[in-house]
Design an enzyme around this catalytic site. Structure first.
Site, short mmCIF file in Angstrom:
data_model
loop_
_atom_site.label_atom_id
_atom_site.label_comp_id
_atom_site.label_asym_id
_atom_site.label_seq_id
_atom_site.Cartn_x
_atom_site.Cartn_y
_atom_site.Cartn_z
N GLU A 129 0.84 -1.31 -0.03
CA GLU A 129 0.03 -0.10 0.19
C GLU A 129 0.81 1.28 -0.04
O GLU A 129 1.72 1.58 0.75
CB GLU A 129 -1.02 -0.18 1.29
CG GLU A 129 -1.87 1.08 1.43
CD GLU A 129 -2.87 1.18 2.62
OE1 GLU A 129 -2.32 0.49 3.58
OE2 GLU A 129 -3.69 1.84 2.59
N LYS A 173 -10.07 2.56 -2.21
CA LYS A 173 -10.23 2.07 -0.82
C LYS A 173 -11.70 2.46 -0.05
O LYS A 173 -11.93 3.45 0.02
CB LYS A 173 -9.09 2.39 -0.17
CG LYS A 173 -9.21 1.74 1.48
CD LYS A 173 -7.71 2.24 2.09
CE LYS A 173 -7.43 1.66 3.55
NZ LYS A 173 -6.25 1.93 4.10
N CYS A 178 -5.88 -2.81 2.63
CA CYS A 178 -5.88 -2.61 4.18
C CYS A 178 -6.93 -2.75 5.06
O CYS A 178 -7.55 -3.83 5.06
CB CYS A 178 -4.73 -1.28 4.28
SG CYS A 178 -4.06 -1.11 6.05
#
Lengths: 292, 292
Positions: free
Chosen positions: B43, B116, B153
């Site tokens: 990331e 995300k 994540c």
């Protein structure tokens, strides 16, 4: 009441339902002597795991709820001041059967029922023949010793079920279970199967910041002949970050106890605030079979 | 094309984005030499994990997509005939930023973006300051080497995201990640935190019968002073039953490779048919914040 002691009754089963009920009561009494506040039976504790074949004769094992077995455990709960979660084969109406858990509060009252929602159908696990998929939805019940959710065996593979139970307020999710190895597969893939089973239930604790307690039977059962199934026991309790707090053996009758601080649910969720950040605006396709 | 080799690029980061891009390209070239078909970055590989503070200056790290970095990796993908998943800080419009992954096919074409969806905000992980929650939804892309999903994540803690990505057809779900310990907490709760992280991602493989690949950075970073964060590395690949197929160290730069037989997705799902038995009629409350 922040700290509660739970007890999971893991054992081998005999052919006779009366003998199994007597053994379960004996283990439950041992749990009470050791300080249990909440006692959970294994799945379908009154009988061998009869779903190894499709046999109409097995429907005779079913009973009404309330019925003789819930009455026995309601008396037990009232006498000892404990909560009992009892897994039963329920005849709801003529020709309509469920795999059901009865939630009995510490005053002996029947607080409610959960009817198994996800029904397996795999070699020697022919449950779709016996059990109508439950229509209770996913619930939680306030009891003397905490707000409890119950799911049953195959439900444990579905994160949706755990999430909905946690969103209903469950601080502990109980999973009465009957899962084992096909003896011929055990050597090759048995450890991978067991690890998957433990992993996904621990993950429900992680995702929801709640406790998870799985209780599984032990012993080799061959009610339909053949190789039968070797139930893998290993009942366990997971903490609110998925850590294993207590774990039983793979082959012995055991009363597995764990003392839980229910305040950890709030603490864990506040520090790992997954419920804060769920994207409920983006989840509607979870009610689709597939996104094709 | 049933067997594919994936490579996860785990490394420490320098202050200079050009140096990080050069290191990532160098690791990607090593991956190609070792037979990789699909390469995934960690990331925000171009920079230190700048979200340890809320600093307007850090918005200058963002770039357009397509932009200079996607062009570099599109050229790389085309030259070597590999798929690349690149995690970037995206400026989508003036004052509108996302934490985004670019999916580049083996012919160099930009196949799509994932932005995300779940954005954390915890001490030293102040992502809500920088990143608008993504509106791409949960996707999968057909590439030369399989149908791939990407989540980022914090998304990894949400079973809903993995489920929706799998239902979109993903055979492998990649998780570019930046997660580490607060150094003062590591001794007491570090192992529990890491175990929860690995457990829940393995559980996504179990629940969905797909592969999961998580790539995390290593190294101590203190861009805002103080104790900073110690990123825990341990990138890993899980098989379709959640078993760990490959795992990197906690502190070293590594190219972690795993060769996956994508036919196992069908085989696993057929033998453990969770997708068959999902109770889509009972899941509508998953779009609620809480069931109170």
């Amino acid at each position: 009441m922040a700290k509660v002691t739970i007890a999971l009754l893991q054992h081998a089963s005999a052919a006779d339902p009366a003998a199994n009920t007597a053994k379960t009561l004996s283990l439950a009494e041992r749990a009470v002597r050791r300080g249990a506040n909440i006692i959970c039976t294994q799945e379908l504790f009154r009988s061998p795991y009869f779903c190894q074949s499709e046999d109409y004769a097995h429907f005779a094992l079913a009973e009404k709820i309330p019925g003789p077995t819930t009455e026995i455990f309601q008396s037990f709960a009232q006498k000892h001041g404990v909560v009992v979660i009892a897994s039963l084969f329920e005849q709801r109406a003529p020709g309509l059967y469920h795999n059901t858990a009865a939630i009995i509060d510490a005053d002996g009252s029947l607080r409610g029922l959960y009817r198994k929602s996800h029904i397996p159908d795999d070699p020697l696990y022919y449950e779709k023949f016996y059990f109508t998929p439950g229509d209770t939805g996913f619930r939680a019940w306030s009891t003397k010793f905490g707000k409890l959710g119950v799911l049953i065996c195959w439900d444990q593979w579905f994160p949706e079920a755990a999430r909905l139970t946690a969103l209903a307020g469950a601080e502990i999710i109980f999973y009465p279970t009957a899962i084992g190895w096909h003896p011929r597969e055990k050597k090759k893939i048995g450890s991978k199967q067991h690890a998957a089973w433990e992993t996904i239930q621990r993950s429900h604790a992680v995702a929801n910041g709640c406790f998870v307690a799985a209780v599984n039977r032990v012993g080799r059962e061959r009610p339909a002949g053949g190789d039968g199934l070797e139930f893998w026991g290993q009942s366990f309790v997971a903490g609110t970050s998925g850590e294993v707090l207590a774990k039983a053996s793979a082959a012995k009758d055991e009363v597995l106890l764990a003392t839980l601080d229910l305040a950890q649910v709030d603490d864990t969720r506040t520090h790992w605030p997954f419920l804060r950040d769920r994207r409920i605006d983006a989840y509607s396709d979870l009610t689709k079979r597939f996104r094709d």
